[in-house]
Design a protein around this motif. Structure first.
Motif, PDB file in Angstrom:
ATOM      1  N   THR A  21       0.831  -1.191   0.000  1.00  0.00           N
ATOM      2  CA  THR A  21       0.000   0.000   0.000  1.00  0.00           C
ATOM      3  C   THR A  21       0.866   1.242   0.000  1.00  0.00           C
ATOM      4  O   THR A  21       1.688   1.420   0.887  1.00  0.00           O
ATOM      5  CB  THR A  21      -0.916   0.023   1.237  1.00  0.00           C
ATOM      6  N   GLY A  22       0.680   2.124  -0.953  1.00  0.00           N
ATOM      7  CA  GLY A  22       1.460   3.351  -1.021  1.00  0.00           C
ATOM      8  C   GLY A  22       0.694   4.514  -0.443  1.00  0.00           C
ATOM      9  O   GLY A  22      -0.487   4.426  -0.122  1.00  0.00           O
ATOM     10  N   ALA A  23       1.373   5.650  -0.308  1.00  0.00           N
ATOM     11  CA  ALA A  23       0.727   6.863   0.190  1.00  0.00           C
ATOM     12  C   ALA A  23      -0.096   7.491  -0.907  1.00  0.00           C
ATOM     13  O   ALA A  23       0.367   7.713  -2.008  1.00  0.00           O
ATOM     14  CB  ALA A  23       1.784   7.849   0.688  1.00  0.00           C
ATOM     15  N   GLY A  24      -1.321   7.786  -0.647  1.00  0.00           N
ATOM     16  CA  GLY A  24      -2.187   8.414  -1.622  1.00  0.00           C
ATOM     17  C   GLY A  24      -2.186   9.919  -1.478  1.00  0.00           C
ATOM     18  O   GLY A  24      -1.559  10.474  -0.595  1.00  0.00           O
ATOM     19  N   SER A  27      -5.067  14.106   2.896  1.00  0.00           N
ATOM     20  CA  SER A  27      -4.620  14.960   3.986  1.00  0.00           C
ATOM     21  C   SER A  27      -4.613  14.177   5.283  1.00  0.00           C
ATOM     22  O   SER A  27      -5.395  13.250   5.467  1.00  0.00           O
ATOM     23  CB  SER A  27      -5.560  16.167   4.132  1.00  0.00           C
ATOM     24  N   THR A  28      -3.734  14.588   6.186  1.00  0.00           N
ATOM     25  CA  THR A  28      -3.673  13.921   7.477  1.00  0.00           C
ATOM     26  C   THR A  28      -4.940  14.200   8.279  1.00  0.00           C
ATOM     27  O   THR A  28      -5.382  15.337   8.369  1.00  0.00           O
ATOM     28  CB  THR A  28      -2.468  14.444   8.279  1.00  0.00           C
ATOM     29  N   VAL A  29      -5.537  13.179   8.859  1.00  0.00           N
ATOM     30  CA  VAL A  29      -6.654  13.350   9.768  1.00  0.00           C
ATOM     31  C   VAL A  29      -6.101  13.290  11.178  1.00  0.00           C
ATOM     32  O   VAL A  29      -5.653  12.230  11.629  1.00  0.00           O
ATOM     33  CB  VAL A  29      -7.722  12.241   9.570  1.00  0.00           C
ATOM     34  N   PRO A  30      -6.083  14.406  11.911  1.00  0.00           N
ATOM     35  CA  PRO A  30      -5.494  14.406  13.247  1.00  0.00           C
ATOM     36  C   PRO A  30      -6.237  13.471  14.180  1.00  0.00           C
ATOM     37  O   PRO A  30      -7.454  13.344  14.116  1.00  0.00           O
ATOM     38  CB  PRO A  30      -5.638  15.875  13.701  1.00  0.00           C
ATOM     39  N   LEU A 123      -0.086   8.448   7.666  1.00  0.00           N
ATOM     40  CA  LEU A 123      -0.630   8.549   9.014  1.00  0.00           C
ATOM     41  C   LEU A 123      -2.116   8.236   9.070  1.00  0.00           C
ATOM     42  O   LEU A 123      -2.651   7.930  10.137  1.00  0.00           O
ATOM     43  CB  LEU A 123      -0.382   9.949   9.584  1.00  0.00           C
ATOM     44  N   GLU A 124      -2.772   8.308   7.934  1.00  0.00           N
ATOM     45  CA  GLU A 124      -4.210   8.047   7.886  1.00  0.00           C
ATOM     46  C   GLU A 124      -4.547   6.625   8.304  1.00  0.00           C
ATOM     47  O   GLU A 124      -5.511   6.384   9.034  1.00  0.00           O
ATOM     48  CB  GLU A 124      -4.726   8.328   6.459  1.00  0.00           C
ATOM     49  N   SER A 125      -3.752   5.668   7.849  1.00  0.00           N
ATOM     50  CA  SER A 125      -4.123   4.257   8.046  1.00  0.00           C
ATOM     51  C   SER A 125      -3.162   3.477   8.945  1.00  0.00           C
ATOM     52  O   SER A 125      -3.453   2.339   9.299  1.00  0.00           O
ATOM     53  CB  SER A 125      -4.199   3.553   6.684  1.00  0.00           C
ATOM     54  N   ALA A 126      -2.046   4.072   9.321  1.00  0.00           N
ATOM     55  CA  ALA A 126      -1.039   3.326  10.083  1.00  0.00           C
ATOM     56  C   ALA A 126      -1.453   3.140  11.538  1.00  0.00           C
ATOM     57  O   ALA A 126      -2.201   3.943  12.104  1.00  0.00           O
ATOM     58  CB  ALA A 126       0.303   4.058  10.017  1.00  0.00           C
ATOM     59  N   ASP A 127      -0.960   2.075  12.141  1.00  0.00           N
ATOM     60  CA  ASP A 127      -1.141   1.846  13.562  1.00  0.00           C
ATOM     61  C   ASP A 127      -0.239   2.795  14.347  1.00  0.00           C
ATOM     62  O   ASP A 127       0.844   3.157  13.889  1.00  0.00           O
ATOM     63  CB  ASP A 127      -0.791   0.396  13.900  1.00  0.00           C
ATOM     64  N   GLY A 128      -0.688   3.219  15.528  1.00  0.00           N
ATOM     65  CA  GLY A 128       0.070   4.179  16.316  1.00  0.00           C
ATOM     66  C   GLY A 128       1.441   3.710  16.722  1.00  0.00           C
ATOM     67  O   GLY A 128       2.345   4.511  16.979  1.00  0.00           O
ATOM     68  N   PHE A 207      10.568   8.178  14.411  1.00  0.00           N
ATOM     69  CA  PHE A 207       9.406   8.616  15.179  1.00  0.00           C
ATOM     70  C   PHE A 207       8.364   7.506  15.243  1.00  0.00           C
ATOM     71  O   PHE A 207       8.274   6.670  14.343  1.00  0.00           O
ATOM     72  CB  PHE A 207       8.722   9.826  14.513  1.00  0.00           C
ATOM     73  N   ARG A 208       7.530   7.537  16.281  1.00  0.00           N
ATOM     74  CA  ARG A 208       6.319   6.731  16.293  1.00  0.00           C
ATOM     75  C   ARG A 208       5.238   7.445  15.489  1.00  0.00           C
ATOM     76  O   ARG A 208       5.166   8.687  15.486  1.00  0.00           O
ATOM     77  CB  ARG A 208       5.810   6.522  17.716  1.00  0.00           C
ATOM     78  N   VAL A 209       4.392   6.685  14.838  1.00  0.00           N
ATOM     79  CA  VAL A 209       3.248   7.261  14.138  1.00  0.00           C
ATOM     80  C   VAL A 209       2.396   8.061  15.116  1.00  0.00           C
ATOM     81  O   VAL A 209       1.924   9.161  14.811  1.00  0.00           O
ATOM     82  CB  VAL A 209       2.417   6.157  13.455  1.00  0.00           C
ATOM     83  N   ARG A 210       2.192   7.527  16.311  1.00  0.00           N
ATOM     84  CA  ARG A 210       1.387   8.197  17.323  1.00  0.00           C
ATOM     85  C   ARG A 210       1.933   9.599  17.628  1.00  0.00           C
ATOM     86  O   ARG A 210       1.174  10.552  17.806  1.00  0.00           O
ATOM     87  CB  ARG A 210       1.364   7.362  18.597  1.00  0.00           C
TER      88      ARG A 210
END
Length: 396
Positions: A21-24, A27-30, A123-128, A207-210
């Motif tokens: 899965t690549g980055a589409g 926008s980042t959803v906080p 960051l949209e779909s990754a685990d923290g 960095f952590r995704v979280r």
């Protein structure tokens, strides 16, 4: 972000597992960092590692950089090259090495804008608990960098980022040699401080995704500077995005670390002109980041360094000016005991602090030949303070 982007171009990546899965173009959803902490447990192994390599016309370095990732003892799960406004062979070379490629066109926000675009999808779909390593395209990691960085990050849930300790690459003649000495001194200082640092270097940082989500959320809420109103992880309005991100992490209560066992080699500036441009950007960016964040518990040490730096500029101007006056007036230059003592201390510091480079460099340092770069950097600092004071247009 003031740019146009194209969809992800993917290559078969032997440096990663079977995740495709690549980055589409999203926008980042906080997300709320407290909720992230609640929904996931702290994992010592750090989960998967995705490497982001922003690259603008880096055909000369990208292959070696990707090779260094392929040689990691803890191999990354994904390697994504962000080909930012490239007009050379960077993109094709990255694909040939098996990396995924995201192409940006018309990005006007430089490295920060390119990273925000890529992170917006990731960051949209990754685990923290997943990890993201941001690495410059002209830097090569030591073979155990990722393994050590993951271990340090996994050992401390309050740690916001693990940066690298860099040495200078080959080339550049005399000016390159001076930079390698400078980086050796920096590595010595960080080692003596057990990895405590003021800035997480942009050459390589994990960095952590979280954590990155919490930064993006804070920008959206106005807790942190929003970066030209675009939001995202990186502030696109500044000259030094790594320095500003360090401020952001510390402001949010995280700690930062540059451990002695996370090493890499980075490119040196090959000419005085290019070194001037680089250091002027670094210095002015650091000054403006202090102004941007104001006087806080976090920024006090940074303001202190700027005060000492300004004092150094004034002392240098007075010293050089007094010598010039003495010569011009015909009074001659006299050696006073106090100045001889100061000189002796300076020479000792030059010799001891370059010990990591070996005894030959220590002997050479005793000749005080490095005075040339000390005066050069004082001139850079003076110019940066003047540019910031008079709000001269920023050029990068």
């Amino acid at each position: 972000m003031g740019k146009r982007q194209e969809n992800t171009t993917k290559g078969g990546n032997p440096m990663r597992n079977d995740r495709t899965t690549g980055a589409g173009n999203q926008s980042t959803v906080p997300r709320d960092p407290a909720a992230e902490t609640a929904r996931g447990t702290h994992r010592a192994d750090g989960g998967t590692v995705t490497v982001l390599v922003p690259a603008h016309n880096e055909a000369g370095a990208i292959v070696e950089t990707l090779h260094s990732l392929g040689r990691q003892s803890r191999r990354p799960d994904r390697v994504i090259v962000i080909a930012d406004n490239c007009t050379d062979a960077t993109e094709q070379l990255a694909l040939d090495q098996g990396a995924e490629v995201i192409r940006t066109l018309g990005n006007t926000d430089k490295k920060a804008g390119a990273l925000n675009f890529a992170l917006g999808g990731l960051l949209e779909s990754a685990d923290g608990d997943e990890l993201i390593l941001v690495q410059d395209a002209d830097s090569q990691l030591a073979g155990d960098f990722i393994e050590n960085a993951v271990r340090h990050l996994g050992a401390d849930p309050t740690l916001g980022a693990v940066g690298g300790v860099f040495s200078g690459g080959p080339g550049g003649g005399f000016v390159g040699h001076l930079q390698r000495n400078e980086y050796a001194r920096y590595a010595r200082d960080v080692k003596r401080l057990h990895g405590r640092c003021l800035v997480v270097t942009g050459t390589a940082a994990l960095f952590r995704v979280r954590t990155l989500r919490s930064v993006s959320l804070a920008r959206t809420r106005g807790t942190l500077p929003a970066g030209n109103g675009h939001g995202g992880v990186y502030d696109t309005s500044v000259l030094t995005e790594d320095n500003e991100l360090s401020f952001a992490l510390l402001t949010l209560g995280y700690t930062i670390l540059s451990p002695a066992d996370c090493t890499l080699v980075t490119e040196v500036m090959p000419t005085w002109h290019e070194l001037w441009a680089q250091r002027l950007r670094w210095k002015r960016g650091a000054v403006e980041n202090c102004v941007q964040y104001g006087w806080t518990k976090v920024t006090r040490p940074y303001w202190g360094r700027q005060f000492l730096s300004m004092l150094g500029v004034l002392v240098t101007l007075a010293y050089v000016g007094s010598i010039a006056y003495a010569v011009e007036s015909g009074a001659g230059v006299h050696l006073h005991a106090i100045w001889m003592a100061v000189t002796a201390v300076f020479v000792l510091e030059r010799v001891v602090t370059v010990r990591l480079r070996g005894w030959k460099h220590m002997l050479l340092a005793a000749t005080m030949y490095e005075t040339v770069i000390d005066l050069f950097l004082q001139a850079v600092h003076a110019k940066a303070y003047a540019d910031a004071l008079f709000n001269k247009k920023k050029v990068w």
